[in-house]
Design a protein around this motif. Structure first.
Motif: not given
Ligand code: MRU
Length: 353
Positions: A49, A51, A92, A203, A244, A254-255
């Motif tokens: 997981r 990006a 995704r 996470q 992302d 982003n998350k």
């Molecule tokens: O659902 P995830 O765990 O893939 O979400 C990840 C995030 O939101 C990260 O902040 C983003 O991908 C940046 S990673 C360098």
């Protein structure tokens, strides 16, 4: 880093192997993916997981797909590649790094065939593995540069909040937001990191705390709903998150929870930074309104550690990401430099430079 999030093992007949992040922090185990279907599953279920990491994983997925192309009919091989790329891209939808890496693999195949006479399937597979490896190596380098560009913003004695995991586990290198912290730590700056647990999949608690603790960085875990109080108490002096997808105007997906943090930061006059490589920018998406937001299974919200916490049949809404408006972002820290008060012109200028 003391661990490698993902790598290709062997030559063209090899396979990608990745840390199974669903098991962390309890167990550190590698997951071997031998088919595009297994790799799709690993992305979808968040075994891999973040990006940039899912972009690299998908590029390796194309190398797996090419192992299935048996004849020397290159047109057939390319159509098999395109089919697999379309399939992997649906794992995704929000992180643009996924389709960015897949487009790069498709382009590599087209160019390789156009520029070389009498290429064999083996030649093409070799070219694709070398492209996937380049995507992986470049990501590693971009992480390093983000760290170097961003470390200047970290002052000794400060408190920094981060959300989700934008660390080594989310990339092929040292991460984006966390790369900045690693770089500052390497330079002997002393600071404290507050880590949001990041519901529903934790996470922050499971992955960021694991990474920072291993690196010897002073980190404190908080629940997502504590950030405002800590800001009011003066404990948090900056927020740094990953991204992302960044639209042409700087709006950033982003998350889920990132947007609320940007509002809290604004309210408390605290800088809000986003760290991301070039591969996370999507200039074809004008604003954040056009970014597709992944909706995930409601069970992720209705359960905690495998135990049901909501009544049977409860209606659940579970968007995995949100969009932070560019106007809430103090600066975007990229591998190419820092964009303060991001907008369409500044982003275009930096990326074409
Ligand atoms: O659902 P995830 O765990 O893939 O979400 C990840 C995030 O939101 C990260 O902040 C983003 O991908 C940046 S990673 C360098």
């Amino acid at each position: 880093m003391a661990f490698e999030t993902l790598r290709w093992v062997g030559d063209i007949d090899g396979y990608p192997e990745l840390i199974d992040q669903r098991l962390l922090p309890a167990r550190l185990e590698m997951l071997k993916c031998e088919t595009p279907r297994q790799l799709y599953g690993a992305i979808k279920t968040l075994a891999v997981r973040g990006a940039p990491a899912i972009g690299v994983a998908a590029a390796f997925g194309i190398c797996l797909a090419m192992q299935k192309a048996k004849s020397n009919d290159l047109a057939k091989a390319v159509s098999c590649l395109e089919e697999s790329a379309d399939y992997l891209a649906t794992a995704r939808p929000t992180a643009v790094n996924l389709s960015w890496a897949l487009d790069r693999m498709k382009e590599c195949a087209r160019k390789f065939i156009a520029e070389n006479d009498k290429v064999s399937l083996t030649d093409l597979r070799r070219a694709l593995l070398s492209e996937a490896t380049a995507i992986c190596d470049e990501d590693r380098q971009m992480c390093r540069r983000i760290g170097k560009n961003g470390q200047k913003l970290i002052k000794t004695g400060t408190g920094i909040l981060t959300h989700c995991n934008a660390g080594a586990l989310a990339t092929a290198g040292r991460g984006t937001a966390l790369s900045i912290l690693y770089e500052a730590h390497d330079r002997d700056k002393k600071f404290k990191v507050y880590v949001d647990e990041t519901r529903p999949l934790l996470q922050g608690a499971r992955l960021t705390m694991w990474e920072l603790t291993q690196a010897g960085i002073d980190a404190t875990l908080i629940c997502d709903n504590m950030a405002g109080t800590l800001m009011k108490q003066g404990k948090i002096k900056a927020v740094i998150t990953g991204a992302d997808r960044i639209a042409a105007n700087g709006d950033t997906a982003n998350k889920i929870g990132t947007f609320s943090l940007s509002i809290l930061a604004k309210q408390h006059n605290i800088p809000f930074y986003v760290a991301a490589p070039q591969s996370t920018f999507d200039l074809s998406t004008e604003t954040g309104d056009d970014i597709p937001i992944e909706q995930r299974d409601g069970d992720e919200v209705a359960s905690f550690g495998g135990i049901k916490i909501a009544p049977e049949g409860a209606d659940i809404y579970n968007p995995a990401f949100d969009v932070t408006d560019a106007e809430n972002i103090t600066a975007i820290i990229t591998d190419k430099g820092v964009i303060e008060n991001p907008n369409t012109e500044k982003i275009a200028e930096l990326l074409v430079r």
